[in-house]
Design a protein around this motif. Structure first.
Motif, PDB file in Angstrom:
ATOM      1  N   TRP A  75     -44.891  64.775 113.128  1.00 37.87           N
ATOM      2  CA  TRP A  75     -44.411  64.630 111.755  1.00 37.87           C
ATOM      3  C   TRP A  75     -45.590  64.628 110.764  1.00 37.87           C
ATOM      4  O   TRP A  75     -45.526  65.290 109.708  1.00 37.87           O
ATOM      5  N   THR A  76     -46.620  63.893 111.108  1.00 37.23           N
ATOM      6  CA  THR A  76     -47.781  63.817 110.220  1.00 37.23           C
ATOM      7  C   THR A  76     -48.438  65.184 110.046  1.00 37.23           C
ATOM      8  O   THR A  76     -48.762  65.607 108.927  1.00 37.23           O
ATOM      9  N   ILE A  79     -46.115  67.541 107.867  1.00 37.75           N
ATOM     10  CA  ILE A  79     -46.161  67.244 106.421  1.00 37.75           C
ATOM     11  C   ILE A  79     -47.516  67.643 105.838  1.00 37.75           C
ATOM     12  O   ILE A  79     -47.603  68.233 104.755  1.00 37.75           O
ATOM     13  N   TYR A  80     -48.568  67.346 106.597  1.00 35.30           N
ATOM     14  CA  TYR A  80     -49.905  67.691 106.114  1.00 35.30           C
ATOM     15  C   TYR A  80     -50.102  69.207 106.041  1.00 35.30           C
ATOM     16  O   TYR A  80     -50.800  69.718 105.164  1.00 35.30           O
ATOM     17  N   PHE A  83     -48.551  70.367 102.820  1.00 33.36           N
ATOM     18  CA  PHE A  83     -49.412  69.972 101.710  1.00 33.36           C
ATOM     19  C   PHE A  83     -50.636  70.891 101.630  1.00 33.36           C
ATOM     20  O   PHE A  83     -51.035  71.323 100.542  1.00 33.36           O
TER      21      PHE A  83
END
Length: 458
Positions: A75-76, A79-80, A83
């Motif tokens: 998940w991290t 999302i990163y 971004f």
């Protein structure tokens, strides 16, 4: 020193405000171009890092229990990745604001800290587990990545966030909400082989982050000064190069010794002199703006032709031009280049005359003359004002021949010796030429055999 003075100096150190205020707009634009390119590089490095970690995470065996309810790493990273993609798109469009860059720097560190914090959830172990994770070393990569922009501010932001982030993780591990307080130890072996916490080790990590940040920021302050000086000198050199032939500018850039008066070399070269007829009368009839506009039009048409045939402008003499072939850059085709240039110049000037007639303007005549021979090419002048130039009998001769074009009613003259040399070097005349044997030239003792270019090629 007053507190406000200390604060002002600190701000100048961090933001480079003092240096920025003293920069010209051209230097600022060039620095911004470097920074914009750096942001694109930073974005792609982050994208590559995300891809690498995603691949490693996917193919590596998982050490945490199979019934782990939540895996935060995918998940991290996901999302990163989104971004970072947005960041790269904005970097290419030059839409990265300082506010977004600050947020981006904080997000970089936050993502890493959240990932480290999640280890104890993945492995269902006490939070003290993540204090031993070597993943912390990546903060130094993220801090170093910010040096590519040559601004200490973002290095300080990254370093401060890293130190605060690790301090927060340390405090969280110590407090362990909902659990008994962890046991501290003074034994490094006990610290490594258990869930015990060695407070000094965590303080050392925070101090290391802060020291690296401070050193990189200081290095950037010095590097930014060098960058500014380099850009200023680059722009100054580019401006000065416009006053010299490109070949000479290259020689000056790569010369091992600085030019001094008295330096010179003998070489075989061809010299061309050009004059705009009727300019003296025009200078009285035209306004200063119109006069300079006419000269600009005249030079913009003729100079590119000279340079196309490897000629170098020696100097502008008001409405006159003195050029050389084979002096600045040695050539075995200097006479041929001269004659090719003369033919092309005749075509260009006659086209210019036709355009002026159509516009109801006077069709200005142009006279030109050339000759080849031995010249001295070197530096003359005073130490405070030096100039590269060509000197010799050939130079004096072409200035006299140029005046003779008017008496002979032809657009261009060259000596017969120069013309024969040009033919030997491969020159093939495209336009009409006429032999003028034994002509007397004012200021020249003996008669000279000349060749007149009487019609433009084509």
């Amino acid at each position: 020193m007053r507190l406000d003075q200390v604060a002002a100096r600190a701000a100048d150190f961090i933001f480079g405000a003092k240096a920025q205020r003293g920069l010209s707009s051209r230097v600022r634009r060039r620095i911004e171009e470097h920074q914009a390119t750096s942001e694109i590089i930073i974005g792609w490095i982050q994208a590559c890092a995300i891809s690498f970690f995603a691949i490693v995470y996917t193919i590596s065996p998982k050490a945490f229990p199979p019934d782990t309810p939540f895996e935060p790493v995918p998940w991290t990273l996901g999302i990163y990745a989104v971004f970072t993609a947005v960041r790269i798109a904005l970097a290419y469009r030059r839409h990265l604001t300082r506010g977004f860059l600050t947020v981006s720097t904080v997000v970089d560190i936050a993502v890493l800290m959240i990932t480290i914090w999640s280890f104890h959830l993945q492995y269902q172990a006490p939070p003290a587990l993540y204090l031993k994770a070597p993943t912390l070393m990546y903060v130094f990569i993220l801090i170093a990545l910010r040096t590519l922009r040559f601004e200490p501010l973002y290095v300080l932001i990254a370093g401060s966030c890293s130190a605060l982030g690790w301090l927060a993780l340390f405090v969280y591990a110590v407090l362990r909400p909902g659990e008994a307080a962890p046991a501290f130890t003074h034994s490094y072996v006990d610290y490594i082989t258990s869930y015990r916490i060695l407070g000094g080790a965590e303080i050392d990590k925070i101090l290391s982050i802060l020291m690296v940040t401070a050193i990189l920021a200081l290095a950037l302050v010095r590097a930014r000064k060098l960058l500014v000086n380099s850009i200023e000198e680059e722009l100054a050199a580019a401006d000065l190069a416009r006053f010299f032939p490109s070949e000479l500018a290259d020689q000056l850039r790569h010369a091992q010794f600085e030019p001094v008066k008295g330096q010179g070399v003998r070489c075989d070269a061809a010299i061309l002199a050009i004059d705009l007829r009727g300019f003296t009368q025009l200078s009285h009839d035209l306004s200063p703006g119109e006069l300079m506009g006419l000269l600009g039009e005249y030079h913009s048409r003729l100079v590119p032709v000279i340079e196309r045939y490897h000629g170098s402008i020696d100097k502008y003499l008001g409405d006159g031009i003195l050029a050389s072939f084979g002096a600045v850059a040695p050539s075995t085709n200097h006479a041929s280049d001269l004659c090719c240039a003369i033919e092309a110049l005749i075509a260009v000037t006659q086209a210019w005359q036709a355009e002026r007639r159509e516009s109801g303007l006077p069709a200005l005549a142009i006279g030109m003359a050339g000759a080849a021979g031995e010249v001295v090419f070197g530096v003359i002048g005073h130490e405070t004002r030096l100039e590269y130039t060509v000197i010799g009998e050939v130079v004096n001769l072409v200035t006299k021949l140029e005046k003779a074009t008017k008496q002979n009613g032809v657009p261009a003259l060259v000596t017969r010796q120069t013309y024969d040399l040009a033919i030997a070097q491969g020159f093939t005349p495209l336009g009409a030429v006429k032999q003028l044997p034994g002509r007397l030239i004012a200021g020249v003792a003996d008669p000279i055999d000349l060749i007149a270019f009487t019609r433009h090629p084509g």
